[in-house]
Each structure stands twice: as structure tokens, then as C-alpha cells.
Design an enzyme around this catalytic site. Structure first.
Site, PDB file in Angstrom:
ATOM      1  CB  CYS A 223      49.244  78.617  15.865  1.00 34.18           C
ATOM      2  SG  CYS A 223      48.594  77.147  16.684  1.00 34.18           S
TER       3      CYS A 223
ATOM      4  CG  HIS B 219      51.600  80.167  19.779  1.00 29.38           C
ATOM      5  ND1 HIS B 219      50.633  81.012  19.273  1.00 29.38           N
ATOM      6  CD2 HIS B 219      51.087  78.923  19.736  1.00 29.38           C
ATOM      7  CE1 HIS B 219      49.562  80.305  18.953  1.00 29.38           C
ATOM      8  NE2 HIS B 219      49.805  79.035  19.232  1.00 29.38           N
TER       9      HIS B 219
ATOM     10  CD  GLU C 253      52.056  84.212  19.471  1.00 28.39           C
ATOM     11  OE1 GLU C 253      52.865  83.790  18.615  1.00 28.39           O
ATOM     12  OE2 GLU C 253      51.096  83.525  19.887  1.00 28.39           O
TER      13      GLU C 253
END
Ligand code: MN
Length: 242
Positions: free
Chosen positions: A110, A213, A215
Site C-alpha cells: 500500500c 493488503h 497481511e
């Protein structure tokens, strides 16, 4: 088998009346699950100490967060520009430069993707909805792991190798994006509206960055996104064993 150390760039936040530093736990969880030791680097480290901060580190994860000050890419701020952290900008640009100097692998996520693009000479959209209207909503308010738009990944790239997929649906929490891609980078994934969703370095150490994202997919053991962390750790292990 060696266990690499991965530096994770951190944030500063006000929390319960105190200024604190850290990073969303899913970043460090994703790195740890991929077999490495995550080491959070606070953005309060003076930029001239960036190389020292990377001693004993084998790879770098540039995390998400604030908008980058557009003066870094020679643009005047638009009214829709979000929150800035000038100290974090200075530290992370120095950190990225030091990582490249050392030949360390880097994964940008990001803001991390945006930072790599600007560091290498690219330009950003400061606010996609007002500057680049599109049918694809990139700044969603859904659950953090909600997959809300598709991306097409270019076959044969490091990005595709890491993901093990050429088409996937991703979460999306960004109002900025790549306007001009820097030299030395090649776009490796796009949204349906043509926006760059991932790129990688064309030479030098392993360098991959994604606009979504991965994660946040930490809770799903089968998520293709987890391959990005595995690939970072594998590249870091090579750097460690060199
Ligand atoms: Mn997006």
C-alpha cells in the site's frame, strides 16, 4: 535452516492518551508465519541512521499508512490529500535507499508500494476518486479481509510466482495510486480500471510491491496472498546465506 530477520517499518499513533509506535499486528504475524523474525523499526529513527538500523537484517517490509508528502514528487498538495507524517517519509526513503544499497529484498504494501515508486522517480495520484474517477472502488470501508475487486497478474513475473495465481480478488483500502511508474519498475498486476495494483523491480535484489493488503489475509492458511511473505522470506534467506 536459517531464520532471516525482516525489518517492518512502523507507525506513530496516539493511543489511550500516549504517543506510541508499532504496526498492525497482522504484518508481524504474516512475517513470523512465513518463517522469519519480524523487527519493527519506528519512524522516529533519524534518516541518517537508516543503514545502521538495517544491520543484522535480511529483508524489509514497507508497511501501509499515511499519504506521502507530494513535494517528494514535485506536486502541490490537493485538498483531498490525507494525513502526512513527514518524519516517517524521511526515514522510510532513507531505509529503502539503504536496503537497495545492501541488496536486501523489499516487499512494499500500500503506502510501501507508493513509497518505492516515488523513491525511484515515479508520481502518484494524490486522490483517486477526484483525480482518476473509476467504476472500481479502491477506498473501501469493508472488513479488512473483504475481497472487493479483481486484479489480473502478469504471468511469468516474480509477483505471479509469489502469489501462485494470475487472477485474484483483493481487499482495497487506498485513495492514492501509481500515476507514473518509475523507471526500473514494471507493473505486474492491474485492476479492471487499469490502475497498477502491483509492480516489481527489473534488476537488482528482489523487489515486489502491492497496492492491496495481503497481511490482512493472515487468518486464511490457503490465501494466495501469503505467498508474498514466503517469497520475501525466501529472498531474505538467500541474502542471509550469501
Ligand atoms: Mn485497489
Amino acid at each position: 535452516m536459517s531464520v532471516p530477520r525482516i525489518a517492518v517499518s512502523g507507525v506513530r499513533r496516539q493511543w489511550q492518551g500516549a504517543g506510541r509506535t508499532g504496526v498492525n499486528a497482522v504484518y508481524v504475524d504474516s512475517v513470523a508465519s512465513a518463517g522469519a523474525v519480524p523487527v519493527i523499526l519506528p519512524p522516529t529513527i533519524p534518516p541518517e541512521h537508516a543503514a545502521r538500523a538495517l544491520e543484522g537484517v535480511d529483508g524489509v517490509l514497507l508497511s501501509g499508512g499515511e499519504d506521502i508528502d507530494p513535494t517528494w514528487y514535485c506536486m502541490d498538495p490537493v485538498p483531498q490529500l490525507g494525513a502526512l507524517d513527514p518524519a516517517r517519509d524521511r526515514f522510510e526513503f532513507a531505509l529503502f535507499a539503504a536496503a537497495r544499497e545492501r541488496g536486501l529484498p523489499v516487499l512494499g504494501i500500500c503506502r510501501g508500494l507508493q513509497l518505492v515508486n516515488v523513491a525511484m522517480g515515479g508520481v502518484l495520484w494524490q486522490d483517486l476518486p477526484s483525480e482518476r474517477p473509476s467504476a472500481v472502488q479502491h477506498d473501501r470501508r469493508d472488513a479488512r479481509d473483504a475481497r472487493t475487486h479483481g486484479v489480473a497478474v502478469t504471468a511469468g513475473t516474480r509477483t505471479a510466482d509469489a502469489l501462485g495465481a494470475q487472477a485474484l480478488s483483493v481487499n482495497s483500502f487506498h485513495h492514492q495510486g501509481v500515476r507514473t511508474l518509475a523507471g526500473g519498475l514494471v507493473a505486474t498486476a492491474h485492476a479492471a480500471d487499469g490502475l497498477v495494483e502491483a509492480f516489481e523491480g527489473t534488476e537488482g535484489a528482489w523487489l515486489v510491491a502491492v497496492q492491496w493488503h495481503p497481511e490482512e489475509m493472515h487468518g486464511d492458511p490457503h490465501a494466495p496472498d501469503r505467498g508474498l511473505f514466503s517469497a520475501l522470506v525466501a529472498a531474505a534467506r538467500e541474502a542471509y546465506c550469501r
